[in-house]
Each structure stands twice: as structure tokens, then as C-alpha cells.
Design a protein around this motif. Sequence first.
Motif, PDB file in Angstrom:
ATOM      1  N   GLN A  64     -14.904  55.282 -17.657  1.00 38.31           N
ATOM      2  CA  GLN A  64     -15.738  54.173 -17.189  1.00 38.31           C
ATOM      3  C   GLN A  64     -16.803  53.776 -18.204  1.00 38.31           C
ATOM      4  N   ALA A  65     -17.087  54.628 -19.174  1.00 32.06           N
ATOM      5  CA  ALA A  65     -18.054  54.292 -20.211  1.00 32.06           C
ATOM      6  C   ALA A  65     -17.428  53.425 -21.310  1.00 32.06           C
ATOM      7  N   ASP A  66     -16.118  53.317 -21.304  1.00 25.02           N
ATOM      8  CA  ASP A  66     -15.431  52.493 -22.304  1.00 25.02           C
ATOM      9  C   ASP A  66     -15.800  51.030 -22.090  1.00 25.02           C
ATOM     10  N   PRO A  67     -16.128  50.277 -23.130  1.00 26.63           N
ATOM     11  CA  PRO A  67     -16.533  48.878 -22.949  1.00 26.63           C
ATOM     12  C   PRO A  67     -15.436  47.985 -22.357  1.00 26.63           C
ATOM     13  N   TRP A  68     -14.186  48.417 -22.439  1.00 27.28           N
ATOM     14  CA  TRP A  68     -13.086  47.591 -21.914  1.00 27.28           C
ATOM     15  C   TRP A  68     -12.604  48.077 -20.550  1.00 27.28           C
ATOM     16  N   TRP A  69     -13.249  49.105 -19.974  1.00 26.53           N
ATOM     17  CA  TRP A  69     -12.803  49.687 -18.710  1.00 26.53           C
ATOM     18  C   TRP A  69     -12.672  48.647 -17.594  1.00 26.53           C
ATOM     19  N   GLU A  70     -13.657  47.761 -17.450  1.00 29.58           N
ATOM     20  CA  GLU A  70     -13.630  46.802 -16.340  1.00 29.58           C
ATOM     21  C   GLU A  70     -12.495  45.780 -16.471  1.00 29.58           C
ATOM     22  N   TYR A  71     -11.885  45.686 -17.655  1.00 26.33           N
ATOM     23  CA  TYR A  71     -10.791  44.740 -17.864  1.00 26.33           C
ATOM     24  C   TYR A  71      -9.432  45.432 -17.780  1.00 26.33           C
ATOM     25  N   SER A  72      -9.453  46.754 -17.640  1.00 24.50           N
ATOM     26  CA  SER A  72      -8.235  47.527 -17.426  1.00 24.50           C
ATOM     27  C   SER A  72      -7.915  47.427 -15.936  1.00 24.50           C
ATOM     28  N   ASP A  73      -6.651  47.174 -15.599  1.00 18.62           N
ATOM     29  CA  ASP A  73      -6.240  46.962 -14.210  1.00 18.62           C
ATOM     30  C   ASP A  73      -6.926  45.710 -13.644  1.00 18.62           C
ATOM     31  N   ALA A  74      -6.910  44.656 -14.436  1.00 16.41           N
ATOM     32  CA  ALA A  74      -7.563  43.413 -14.042  1.00 16.41           C
ATOM     33  C   ALA A  74      -6.672  42.223 -14.387  1.00 16.41           C
ATOM     34  N   SER A  75      -6.926  41.133 -13.684  1.00 21.06           N
ATOM     35  CA  SER A  75      -6.244  39.863 -13.980  1.00 21.06           C
ATOM     36  C   SER A  75      -7.279  38.855 -14.436  1.00 21.06           C
ATOM     37  N   MET A  76      -6.839  37.960 -15.316  1.00 25.11           N
ATOM     38  CA  MET A  76      -7.749  36.921 -15.821  1.00 25.11           C
ATOM     39  C   MET A  76      -6.939  35.680 -16.179  1.00 25.11           C
ATOM     40  N   HIS A  77      -7.604  34.546 -16.119  1.00 23.93           N
ATOM     41  CA  HIS A  77      -6.940  33.307 -16.547  1.00 23.93           C
ATOM     42  C   HIS A  77      -6.565  33.443 -18.018  1.00 23.93           C
ATOM     43  N   ARG A  78      -5.380  32.994 -18.374  1.00 24.02           N
ATOM     44  CA  ARG A  78      -4.998  33.033 -19.787  1.00 24.02           C
ATOM     45  C   ARG A  78      -5.947  32.166 -20.623  1.00 24.02           C
ATOM     46  N   ARG A  79      -6.366  31.027 -20.066  1.00 28.97           N
ATOM     47  CA  ARG A  79      -7.278  30.146 -20.820  1.00 28.97           C
ATOM     48  C   ARG A  79      -8.600  30.860 -21.110  1.00 28.97           C
ATOM     49  N   CYS A  80      -9.062  31.698 -20.196  1.00 31.56           N
ATOM     50  CA  CYS A  80     -10.285  32.475 -20.432  1.00 31.56           C
ATOM     51  C   CYS A  80     -10.024  33.567 -21.474  1.00 31.56           C
ATOM     52  N   TRP A  82     -11.881  34.409 -25.215  1.00 30.22           N
ATOM     53  CA  TRP A  82     -12.739  35.583 -25.071  1.00 30.22           C
ATOM     54  C   TRP A  82     -13.033  36.170 -26.451  1.00 30.22           C
ATOM     55  N   GLU A  83     -14.316  36.370 -26.762  1.00 31.21           N
ATOM     56  CA  GLU A  83     -14.701  36.856 -28.085  1.00 31.21           C
ATOM     57  C   GLU A  83     -14.222  38.282 -28.361  1.00 31.21           C
ATOM     58  N   HIS A  84     -13.853  39.038 -27.326  1.00 38.54           N
ATOM     59  CA  HIS A  84     -13.408  40.420 -27.507  1.00 38.54           C
ATOM     60  C   HIS A  84     -11.891  40.578 -27.369  1.00 38.54           C
ATOM     61  N   ARG A  85     -11.196  39.460 -27.348  1.00 39.75           N
ATOM     62  CA  ARG A  85      -9.741  39.480 -27.113  1.00 39.75           C
ATOM     63  C   ARG A  85      -9.026  40.382 -28.124  1.00 39.75           C
ATOM     64  N   GLN A  86      -9.273  40.218 -29.404  1.00 38.28           N
ATOM     65  CA  GLN A  86      -8.550  40.999 -30.413  1.00 38.28           C
ATOM     66  C   GLN A  86      -8.815  42.497 -30.266  1.00 38.28           C
ATOM     67  N   ALA A  87     -10.044  42.871 -29.985  1.00 35.17           N
ATOM     68  CA  ALA A  87     -10.368  44.290 -29.803  1.00 35.17           C
ATOM     69  C   ALA A  87      -9.697  44.844 -28.546  1.00 35.17           C
ATOM     70  N   PHE A  88      -9.666  44.039 -27.483  1.00 31.98           N
ATOM     71  CA  PHE A  88      -9.025  44.466 -26.237  1.00 31.98           C
ATOM     72  C   PHE A  88      -7.517  44.652 -26.447  1.00 31.98           C
ATOM     73  N   VAL A  89      -6.885  43.707 -27.125  1.00 33.48           N
ATOM     74  CA  VAL A  89      -5.449  43.807 -27.407  1.00 33.48           C
ATOM     75  C   VAL A  89      -5.179  45.045 -28.264  1.00 33.48           C
ATOM     76  N   ALA A  90      -6.030  45.291 -29.256  1.00 38.42           N
ATOM     77  CA  ALA A  90      -5.864  46.474 -30.101  1.00 38.42           C
ATOM     78  C   ALA A  90      -5.981  47.755 -29.277  1.00 38.42           C
ATOM     79  N   LYS A  91      -6.929  47.794 -28.342  1.00 37.34           N
ATOM     80  CA  LYS A  91      -7.099  48.966 -27.477  1.00 37.34           C
ATOM     81  C   LYS A  91      -5.866  49.170 -26.599  1.00 37.34           C
ATOM     82  N   TYR A  92      -5.366  48.084 -26.010  1.00 32.40           N
ATOM     83  CA  TYR A  92      -4.162  48.156 -25.174  1.00 32.40           C
ATOM     84  C   TYR A  92      -2.996  48.726 -25.981  1.00 32.40           C
ATOM     85  N   ASN A  93      -2.769  48.158 -27.159  1.00 35.48           N
ATOM     86  CA  ASN A  93      -1.621  48.565 -27.973  1.00 35.48           C
ATOM     87  C   ASN A  93      -1.768  49.977 -28.524  1.00 35.48           C
ATOM     88  N   ALA A  94      -3.005  50.439 -28.738  1.00 33.35           N
ATOM     89  CA  ALA A  94      -3.229  51.792 -29.242  1.00 33.35           C
ATOM     90  C   ALA A  94      -3.123  52.840 -28.135  1.00 33.35           C
TER      91      ALA A  94
END
Length: 195
Positions: free
Chosen positions: A34-50, A54-66
Motif C-alpha cells: 500500500q506504500a507503493d505510489p501505484w498501489w491505488e491504480y492496481s486493480d482499478a479501471s480508468m478511462h483510456r482518454r485519462c 496521465w503524467e505517470h503512465r509510462q512509469a505505471f506501464v513499466a511497473k506493470y510489465n516488471a
Amino acid sequence: MALTIWGKSPCALCGVVLEAGDDLVGTPHFIADQADPWWEYSDASMHRRCFLVWEHRQAFVAKYNATIGQRVWGNGTRHRMELDGTIVVEPGPFAPENAPPAVREYLARLGTEAMPVCWWRIERPRDPHQALWVITFTPRSGMFTVVSMPTIVSHWTHQLDGGGYDAAGMEQQVRDGLWGAPEAARTAVLTMLHH
């Protein structure tokens, strides 16, 4: 994937309620900390347009893929996220279609129910014609099945043969070297154990 209730679930990025027909990006729960900065976006849905702005999109995608993107699923595939949030299903390193001919032939004899986690070859220095292919299969009823070819035997004894292991037993086998398995095979088994 994230559980989305149309007309009730909010977009994790903008907070607007998601409606049927919205183009979404969604992920399964892949961050436990829960301390991970991307935790709240894990198990979440979001508009593709948003997501796309999103300024953190690349970091989030990298975290997902890693993390979860490295998992080899029971059918031998990996689920990788593209920069636009699309999840692409790809054959993993141990997907049946990537198997060497001897392993493919053995898997074909077993039928579609057999899903390998990994395989590797063990050379026998005294008799190079007796090299073995070792195959570790997806857990069934909580048990991993491990077999060796060309000889398939019913139990692990002092030689390499077949057997079943629960998760703790399989993890111990990996720590003990997993019968000479290369790093990629050990990683595939550990990924299966910890996801």
C-alpha cells in the motif's frame, strides 16, 4: 481484472463514473504494498482518454510489465501492457510452441490439458545419448508435477524421475538448484509460486 460496475465505479484517474461503452484501461491487483505510489491504480479501471494523458503512465506501464507482466500464466503466456494501456497476450519463454521438438512431441502425447511451467535439458556426462529433458507442469490440485524424458518414473528418488510437490516443496527444490535448471526455469517456477 478490476471489477467495474457500470454507472457506479469511478475512473481511478478523474473520478467520473464509468459508463457502459466507455473505452477503459483496467488492471488486476498486482501491487500488494500500500506504500507503493501505484498501489491505488492496481486493480482499478480508468478511462483510456485519462490514462493516455496521465503524467505517470509510462512509469505505471513499466511497473506493470516488471511485475505481473513477467508472470508466465498456466497456459504459457505472459500479459504485457502497451503504452496505451492495452494488455497484449504473448507466448512466454516456456509456451508450448517455443518448446524444443522432443518436448513438443511429449506435450502432444499428453494432450491439451498439460501446460508446462518450464523445461530444460540435463546432459549426462557418462552417456551423452542419455540427456534428459525435464518438464515442470502447472500446479494441479495444488501440486506441481515434474517429469523427465525419455524415462518417466513415478517418484523422485536418488535419480531424476517424476513426482508431485506442493508449493513449499517446489520452492525448496528451487532453492536446492531444481535439478540443474537454468536461471530462466527457476524464475518461471518462482513466479508461478508467488503470484
